[in-house]
Design an enzyme around this catalytic site. Structure first.
Site, short mmCIF file in Angstrom:
data_model
loop_
_atom_site.label_atom_id
_atom_site.label_comp_id
_atom_site.label_asym_id
_atom_site.label_seq_id
_atom_site.Cartn_x
_atom_site.Cartn_y
_atom_site.Cartn_z
CE1 TYR A 42 -4.08 -1.88 0.09
CE2 TYR A 42 -4.36 0.47 -0.41
CZ TYR A 42 -4.84 -0.83 -0.42
OH TYR A 42 -6.05 -1.09 -0.97
N1 NAD Z 1 -7.88 -7.74 -0.80
C1 NAD Z 1 -7.70 -6.47 -1.09
O1 NAD Z 1 -8.60 -5.64 -0.91
C2 NAD Z 1 -6.38 -6.01 -1.67
C3 NAD Z 1 -6.34 -4.74 -2.29
C4 NAD Z 1 -5.13 -4.29 -2.82
C5 NAD Z 1 -3.99 -5.09 -2.72
N2 NAD Z 1 -4.08 -6.30 -2.10
C6 NAD Z 1 -2.85 -7.09 -2.02
O2 NAD Z 1 -3.01 -8.26 -2.82
C7 NAD Z 1 -2.23 -9.32 -2.25
C8 NAD Z 1 -3.14 -10.54 -2.07
O3 NAD Z 1 -4.14 -10.17 -1.15
P1 NAD Z 1 -5.40 -11.07 -0.83
O4 NAD Z 1 -6.46 -10.15 -0.35
O5 NAD Z 1 -5.68 -12.00 -1.95
O6 NAD Z 1 -4.85 -11.86 0.47
P2 NAD Z 1 -5.04 -13.38 0.97
O7 NAD Z 1 -4.59 -13.37 2.39
O8 NAD Z 1 -6.39 -13.90 0.65
O9 NAD Z 1 -3.98 -14.17 0.09
C9 NAD Z 1 -2.61 -13.92 0.24
C10 NAD Z 1 -1.87 -15.24 0.09
O10 NAD Z 1 -0.47 -14.95 0.18
C11 NAD Z 1 0.12 -15.95 0.97
N3 NAD Z 1 1.35 -15.46 1.56
C12 NAD Z 1 1.49 -14.59 2.58
N4 NAD Z 1 2.78 -14.43 2.89
C13 NAD Z 1 3.47 -15.19 2.01
C14 NAD Z 1 4.84 -15.46 1.82
N5 NAD Z 1 5.77 -14.87 2.59
N6 NAD Z 1 5.21 -16.30 0.83
C15 NAD Z 1 4.29 -16.89 0.04
N7 NAD Z 1 2.96 -16.69 0.17
C16 NAD Z 1 2.57 -15.85 1.15
C17 NAD Z 1 -0.91 -16.29 2.02
O11 NAD Z 1 -0.66 -17.56 2.60
C18 NAD Z 1 -2.19 -16.25 1.21
O12 NAD Z 1 -2.49 -17.52 0.65
C19 NAD Z 1 -1.67 -8.78 -0.92
O13 NAD Z 1 -0.34 -8.36 -1.14
C20 NAD Z 1 -2.55 -7.60 -0.62
O14 NAD Z 1 -1.88 -6.62 0.14
C21 NAD Z 1 -5.26 -6.79 -1.60
#
Ligand code: NAD
Length: 201
Positions: A93
């Site tokens: 972010y």
């Molecule tokens: N959900 C939202 O609203 C949103 C918006 C903008 C950006 N994002 C970004 O998108 C990305 C995915 O988010 P999401 O909402 O799908 O989250 P989520 O928690 O559903 O999925 C994230 C996945 O990443 C895996 N993970 C975490 N740390 C890890 C590591 N060190 N090595 C390998 N895998 C790892 C987790 O086990 C999980 O399966 C994140 O970086 C998040 O910040 C999400």
């Protein structure tokens, strides 16, 4: 289902056991890619991989903060499938968002000579285990709460919509797209909320 094809391509989807990554893993596989989910949630990752129809998806444990593990996962995917053509990262972010974009542009500049493209996707709020866990809301509650504040009306952002943008960037349709940040937020970051509110919108 998307018409974009990924036949013959190998996609390593980091964070592919959950949320946006899971949606990307499923979409890429449905478009013909061989998908390697690289995550730290073994049970979930194995379950997602097993549930992908056609057997074109497998799970490897890989903590992306550990360079050695990333190298090992990529090497395993390359050894097994020939080559990797797409990888997915974990954007963050505001300040870090700008840092990610700088990194993407720098990497695109560095790696272009090797024929490697580097892009990123910047999604708006999506109901996923991560965001629902942070807000304490169910996916339905989160989408209902977000909807009135959306600039783009008539739809809420789903993980599958973000996955479609990722698919485009990874596909041959984006063959000359590199160093790009594809914003998938329904214009949320394109407008100034203070101005909108001042005129009652
Ligand atoms: N959900 C939202 O609203 C949103 C918006 C903008 C950006 N994002 C970004 O998108 C990305 C995915 O988010 P999401 O909402 O799908 O989250 P989520 O928690 O559903 O999925 C994230 C996945 O990443 C895996 N993970 C975490 N740390 C890890 C590591 N060190 N090595 C390998 N895998 C790892 C987790 O086990 C999980 O399966 C994140 O970086 C998040 O910040 C999400």
């Amino acid at each position: 289902m998307s018409k974009t094809r990924m036949d013959g391509k190998v996609a390593i989807v980091t964070g592919g056991a959950s949320g946006i990554g899971e949606a990307a893993a499923r979409l890429f596989a449905s478009c013909g890619a061989t998908v390697v989910i690289a995550d730290v949630q073994d049970e979930l990752g194995e379950a997602v991989a097993a549930s992908v129809a056609g057997g074109g998806c497998r799970y490897v444990r890989c903590d992306v903060t550990d360079e050695a593990q990333v190298e090992a996962a990529v090497a395993a995917a390359v050894a097994e499938h020939g080559r990797s053509t797409a990888g997915s990262g974990r954007p963050a972010y505001t300040a870090s968002k700008h840092a990610v974009l700088g990194l993407v542009r720098a990497a695109a500049g560095e790696l272009g000579r090797h024929g490697v493209r580097v892009n990123c996707v910047s999604p708006g709020g999506v109901a996923t285990p991560l965001s629902c866990g942070l807000t304490g809301m169910s996916p339905e509650e989160m989408e209902a709460a977000a909807e009135p504040h959306n600039v783009l009306r008539g739809k809420v952002l789903k993980a599958a919509d973000v996955a479609e943008a990722m698919l485009f960037l990874a596909s041959d349709q984006a063959a000359f797209v590199s160093g790009h940040n594809l914003v998938v937020d329904g214009a949320t970051t394109a407008v100034n909320y203070a101005v909108l509110q001042s005129v009652g919108l």
